[in-house]
Design an enzyme around this catalytic site. Structure first.
Site, short mmCIF file in Angstrom:
data_model
loop_
_atom_site.label_atom_id
_atom_site.label_comp_id
_atom_site.label_asym_id
_atom_site.label_seq_id
_atom_site.Cartn_x
_atom_site.Cartn_y
_atom_site.Cartn_z
N ASP A 2 -67.02 -1.54 15.10
CA ASP A 2 -68.18 -0.72 14.77
C ASP A 2 -69.33 -1.54 14.21
O ASP A 2 -70.51 -1.18 14.37
CB ASP A 2 -67.78 0.36 13.76
CG ASP A 2 -67.19 -0.25 12.50
OD1 ASP A 2 -67.86 -0.23 11.46
OD2 ASP A 2 -66.04 -0.75 12.55
N TYR B 239 -64.78 -10.34 12.37
CA TYR B 239 -65.75 -9.77 11.43
C TYR B 239 -66.28 -10.82 10.45
O TYR B 239 -67.50 -10.95 10.25
CB TYR B 239 -65.12 -8.61 10.66
CG TYR B 239 -66.01 -8.09 9.55
CD1 TYR B 239 -67.02 -7.19 9.83
CD2 TYR B 239 -65.84 -8.53 8.24
CE1 TYR B 239 -67.85 -6.72 8.82
CE2 TYR B 239 -66.66 -8.07 7.23
CZ TYR B 239 -67.67 -7.16 7.52
OH TYR B 239 -68.49 -6.71 6.53
N LYS C 205 -59.41 3.99 15.32
CA LYS C 205 -60.22 4.41 14.18
C LYS C 205 -61.66 4.61 14.65
O LYS C 205 -62.33 3.67 15.05
CB LYS C 205 -60.16 3.36 13.07
CG LYS C 205 -60.96 3.75 11.84
CD LYS C 205 -60.96 2.61 10.85
CE LYS C 205 -61.89 2.91 9.68
NZ LYS C 205 -62.11 1.71 8.86
#
Length: 537
Positions: free
Chosen positions: A304, A269, A376
């Site tokens: 995501d 990330y 998640k």
């Protein structure tokens, strides 16, 4: 956390094994790179475990002053603790705090000891750092005791809700209200830009923007408040924050010391979305995950985010590849399956025909590939608009996919996602949406079986096949190897994930990376040693 292990997609086991094998092959050179380097943040985190905290009058932490002074005088190739505890042994200061204060004013000298001096310094460093490790151990035991006392949520998925006003004193009552309305996990988003600060702010904060600063005191205050609410509601309320950015190792340590339960911690990330140097990130994430493993913290990964920059249909396989890589890096660092909150998201353009069926396929693929992991599942964000009624419907469909596919952690979607920072009333409506769907359709996970070779099974197999193809291409690429760049880092530099091109020799924080000195008298970090040994002294 209970997870579903029933196979419904009829995936080819040989293809699944091939995918994991390729992820290991792609990740292994990066692990070797991480094991041969350290960073300023790893060294600062180690000093925090040894008990050094606080900051000067300008808010610069003492750990920053001490690491910077050691690096300037003798370097960090042998680690910060050897010269620091040698200086204490030689009487330069009576304790770490005064040593850091003297270092900040330039009134202390450091050296690299040898012989008996080296042995004595390392022994003292291990003794002090082990105290921090034991405190993390005690906090893990405390969590387990409180879970037994108050209980876990009665249902899965756990309901995960974000609270972040910028002011910790305002966050606390909002978090407690959310827990009373059904939230099981409270996530405090960090203030915008904190991931790019190369220091951890000190104390309780009240001025964050679009989030609240991650500090040890803020962690302590929120944890204490949620402990009170746990007693009130009769279930243990979990607390989440972010261990990412330039201070990933330090924030991981602070989370362990203050008993946070989950931490956002993704291997790529910071590289992709904050332009942090890839080597810095992988070194820092390995240490931070070793801390999380010891602390019993569940990590949440950030797949995501890829779908906010890339198309959720075309790039679906990159999410699977990232999940497989995150799994490899996490397990190599010591995390267990139950700690792998691997991420994925509901981000397909709603107007695409069969978008809901594809979302089902992608969610089921993740669930089946990682049957023991607390996945998640992230709500729609990119395609939310000012039409809050449409947004509320999209969130309802998202909640339904979560119920039908046995997701473990469900982030509550907000119908005002694209308009404003949600009000308390927005959160209440969103929680009503979740409660209704889980109450009315939570059992569908037992009943829903897509037809053999139908649309959903075919789509899932296609995505898995594309993921294997991408991993094969990464492993086979030799373009960067002549310069010593691992194939995965070359792929990141080419923009393989999230359309972001991040070369291994660029990015923020590169100057904070240090190659470890080899040999028995070379690099030493008692925290790493204790974590890898599983020791407490």
């Amino acid at each position: 956390m209970p997870t579903t292990t029933r196979a419904r997609l009829e995936l080819d086991p040989a293809v699944v094994r091939r995918a994991r094998s390729l992820a290991r092959t792609a990740g292994a050179p990066v692990v070797r790179l991480a094991r041969s380097h350290t960073t300023v943040s790893v060294e600062r985190a180690t000093l925090r475990l040894a008990g050094l905290s606080g900051a000067d009058h300008e808010g610069i932490p003492w750990v920053n002053h001490l690491v910077d002074a050691v690096r300037a005088e003798v370097g960090l190739e042998r680690g910060v603790t050897t010269p620091v505890f040698d200086a204490l042994r030689r009487g330069e200061a009576p304790d770490l705090l005064i040593l850091a204060q003297k270092a900040a004013s330039g009134s202390v000298s450091f050296q690299l000891p040898d012989g008996r001096g080296l042995t004595a310094a390392r022994r003292a460093a291990r003794r002090e750092v082990s105290q921090g490790i034991r405190r993390i151990d005690r906090q893990r035991v405390a969590r387990e005791r409180l879970v037994r006392r108050h209980g876990d949520p009665k249902q899965t998925p756990w309901i995960y809700l974000i609270v972040a006003t910028g002011d910790i004193d305002e966050d606390i009552p909002q978090a407690q209200a959310a827990a009373r309305e059904g939230a099981d996990v409270i996530a405090v988003i960090r203030s915008t830009g904190q991931s790019l600060l190369d220091y951890v702010p000190e104390g309780a904060t009240h001025e964050g923007y679009a989030g609240t600063y991650a500090t040890q005191e803020n962690f302590r205050l929120m944890r204490a408040a949620l402990d009170e609410t746990s007693k009130e509601v009769g279930r243990y309320i979990r607390l989440t924050n972010y261990a990412s950015g330039l201070c990933m190792p330090e924030i991981a340590v602070l989370a362990g010391l203050e008993r946070l339960d989950m931490m956002l911690n993704d291997s790529m990330y910071g590289i992709l979305f904050r332009d942090i140097n890839p080597v810095r990130t992988f070194v820092d994430q390995r240490f931070s995950r070793q801390i999380h493993a010891r602390a019993g913290i569940i990590i949440n990964t950030g797949e995501d985010n890829y779908l906010t920059t890339a198309d959720a249909v075309e790039a679906a396989h990159t999410v699977t590849v990232s999940q497989l890589l995150n799994e490899f890096f996490a397990k190599e660092a010591g995390l267990q399956d139950w700690q792998l909150g691997l991420g994925h998201a509901f981000e397909i353009v709603p107007e695409i025909p069969d978008s809901f069926r594809m979302e089902l396929a992608h969610a089921m693929l993740a669930r089946q590939l990682f049957p023991k992991a607390p996945l998640k599942w992230m709500p729609p964000t990119k395609h939310m608009t000012g039409d809050i009624f449409r947004g509320y419907l999209l969130d309802g469909f998202f909640n339904l996919v979560g119920a039908m596919t046995g997701q473990s952690i469900l982030l509550v979607g907000m119908m005002t996602e694209a308009v404003v920072t949600p009000f308390l009333s927005d959160r209440d409506l969103a929680l009503q949406n979740v409660r209704y769907v889980l109450g009315a359709a939570g059992g569908l996970v037992e009943d829903f079986h897509p037809p053999r070779d139908g649309f959903i099974q075919t789509r899932a197999r296609t995505v898995l096949g594309e993921a294997v193809g991408l991993l094969e291409a990464i492993v086979a690429d030799t373009s960067g190897r002549s310069g010593g760049v691992p194939p995965l880092l070359a792929a990141i530099g080419d923009g393989t994930f999230g359309l972001m091109k991040r070369p291994a020799d660029a990015g923020k924080g590169l100057g904070g990376v240090v190659e470890r000195a080899p040999g028995p008298d070379g690099y030493d970090n008692p925290a790493t040693t204790l974590l890898e040994e599983g020791s407490s002294r």
